[in-house]
Design a protein around this motif. Structure first.
Motif, mmCIF file in Angstrom:
data_model
loop_
_atom_site.group_PDB
_atom_site.id
_atom_site.type_symbol
_atom_site.label_atom_id
_atom_site.label_comp_id
_atom_site.label_asym_id
_atom_site.label_seq_id
_atom_site.Cartn_x
_atom_site.Cartn_y
_atom_site.Cartn_z
ATOM 1 N N ALA A 137 -18.217 1.075 104.029
ATOM 2 C CA ALA A 137 -19.008 -0.145 104.238
ATOM 3 C C ALA A 137 -18.323 -1.314 103.533
ATOM 4 N N GLY A 138 -17.396 -1.016 102.622
ATOM 5 C CA GLY A 138 -16.636 -2.069 101.964
ATOM 6 C C GLY A 138 -17.327 -2.662 100.746
ATOM 7 N N LYS A 139 -18.161 -1.856 100.072
ATOM 8 C CA LYS A 139 -18.869 -2.376 98.900
ATOM 9 C C LYS A 139 -17.938 -2.714 97.746
ATOM 10 N N ALA A 140 -16.810 -2.022 97.678
ATOM 11 C CA ALA A 140 -15.892 -2.231 96.556
ATOM 12 C C ALA A 140 -14.501 -2.595 97.063
ATOM 13 N N ASP A 141 -13.721 -3.269 96.232
ATOM 14 C CA ASP A 141 -12.316 -3.541 96.551
ATOM 15 C C ASP A 141 -11.410 -2.446 96.011
ATOM 16 N N VAL A 142 -11.924 -1.743 94.981
ATOM 17 C CA VAL A 142 -11.181 -0.649 94.366
ATOM 18 C C VAL A 142 -12.165 0.488 94.126
#
Lengths: 334, 334
Positions: free
Chosen positions: A214-219
């Motif tokens: 879902a793209g909640k984090a960049d890392v």
């Protein structure tokens, strides 16, 4: 020499990379006859001059223990390639070979940045929001909390080097509540909360499996056992879905017609999400750039791993890590 | 009362389940006013007679520690529902609530089969070949080798109960070579090779992440930390791909037209692979059937968890496990 296909994949991939990047020069390290057999007989002089074959007679097999690779085979292609980097004859090393051996030899020959004991393997995965750096991907199977914490910091700095501002860093866990998780993850969470307080990184806490895409984090940080299985299973799932979609479109005459019409759209999507598109994992924390290609990568995939190494050089990844680490931890190793 | 939506999801799901399965009767356990508020005012008598509301005033929250749920809240809906099963008033329990609490209360109230200390959570996932039982999905985060071995056996017996002949059982690992893996996995591999020699199960060795969805195994074994992340990330990836596909079809007027034509095909595929379609994980090794629904399941998903419990009763899962375990390990607990 490495990977499932050896020079029959890596040599044509090298030629493609030369075409895509006009300033690139490549050293092909390995058994010279095998490599030269894969070079087309009508290769133009301009490209031939940007290639150099460096002979190395031994090959580290995919099932060789890292310790054995370290002790033995002084003339392996992997060792010779890393020596080229160490001695300043190359800027980066790209290999589709044995990951454990590549990491062990890289640490031994190129050394790590101050305070970094075990470089994690990292790669960007496509998400609904763009991309997320996932680490570790298999270089370190069992990771105590302090190591997970170090991976988080290295991942954040790598995201910065790629242009991210205040990248969001998360720990992968089985739930978002504080009581969830195993001992290592809970302890790493405490360490990262502390590091966040000190302004060292933008830690956003736990994320679950579905949050990853879902793209909640960049890392996103996890141990290498988890990361390797996550990465490979997601590639397997994407492949299965693609297969099912094609089967669905092949069912009737009408569906085949729709399939033909939809082909350009599906191709674009496939290209964007294709594992080959994202091939090339980096070891973070080495003093030089080393990129690991998927062992099963095809020509297109291995070419992307080469170009990935070039991008890491272009964004000064190692220099960025080194200077930021020195500023964040001036007195002692991280 | 459990899950992200409580009775507003579980009650309508119960009505759907009654429609799909004419012999089903359901006890709805929880705060009676909340439950009754979700029953339609014009509910026909025939269906109303197959529903019974069992009052329970307390609710175990999603972030409650299992030990706390075990000691406290004597009147929680989860405890009351399991007591209904224990006392013979119901055949199975279905919950979308706190997994850890559900497992702890199930072990305490229903007990496990001889030799089974920690029941694993298992679910079928769709693969290119059909389906694969994946376990553990999060009930046991750290698993020593003997426990992974027990999961493998329970998974094989569950696959048998569902009709599989000589199900292929595999350990999830970061590579297929013998040198790969962490300590637990390597030890479990040795134990499973031994169990295979004794004819106890059809163990096929290590599989990697991509092999899972390729359908190489009928039963795939890992610890609950890995299994939970694998399951949830694969659901997240499928969702993202679906989103990207829709976005691709919405790009231009022409692509919208193709999208409209392709819709029926995509719907069929989506239905087949929809996580709701496969909702309902079982705890293996309990003396009764307990099914855990995904906390985020919608009405369709929770209905499927109810029907899944019914299927486990129909295939005599618990009796099959009990009799096969007694035959395989006549002298001592497994």
């Amino acid at each position: 020499m490495g990977g499932d296909f050896g020079p029959s994949c890596t040599v044509p991939a090298s030629l493609l990379a030369l075409d895509e990047h006009p300033a690139l020069e490549l050293l092909l390290v390995g058994q010279a006859p095998s490599i030269e057999a894969c070079l087309p007989s009508n290769l133009d002089k301009a490209r031939r001059n940007r290639l150099q074959v460096i002979p190395a007679n031994e090959v580290i097999s995919m099932d060789e223990a890292p310790a054995a690779a370290l002790r033995g085979k002084p003339d392996s292609s992997m060792r010779r390639a890393l020596q080229c980097v160490r001695d300043g004859n190359a800027h980066a090393c790209v290999s589709a070979g044995n990951s454990g051996a590549l990491l062990a030899l890289s640490r031994h020959l190129l050394k790590t940045l101050p305070g970094i004991a075990r470089p994690p393997m990292v790669r960007a995965i496509p998400t609904a929001q763009g991309a997320c750096l996932l680490l570790d991907l298999g270089a370190n199977l069992d990771c105590p909390a302090a190591q997970l914490c170090q991976f988080a910091l290295l991942g954040a700095l790598a995201a910065e080097a790629r242009g991210a501002v205040q990248p969001k860093v998360a720990l992968l866990n089985v739930g978002s509540e504080a009581i969830k998780g195993n001992q290592q993850v809970k302890q790493a969470d405490a360490l990262l909360r502390e590091a966040k307080k000190q302004g060292k990184l933008h830690y956003i806490g736990y994320i679950e499996g579905h949050d990853l895409f879902a793209g909640k984090a960049d890392v996103a940080v996890c141990d290498g056992f988890v990361g390797n299985l996550l990465l490979k299973s997601s590639e397997g799932l994407a492949q299965m879905l693609n297969l099912r979609l094609r089967r669905e479109f092949a069912r009737t005459g009408f569906s085949r017609l729709i399939g033909a019409l939809a082909l350009p759209l599906l191709r674009r999507l496939k290209k964007e999400l294709n594992p080959a598109q994202h091939n090339g994992a980096s070891f973070l924390g080495l003093r030089q750039v080393v990129v690991k290609s998927h062992g099963g990568a095809d020509t297109e995939g291995f070419k992307n791993a080469i170009l990935h190494a070039q991008q890491e050089l272009a964004c000064n990844l190692v220099q960025h890590l080194q200077s930021r680490l020195a500023r964040l931890y001036p007195d002692r190793p991280i």
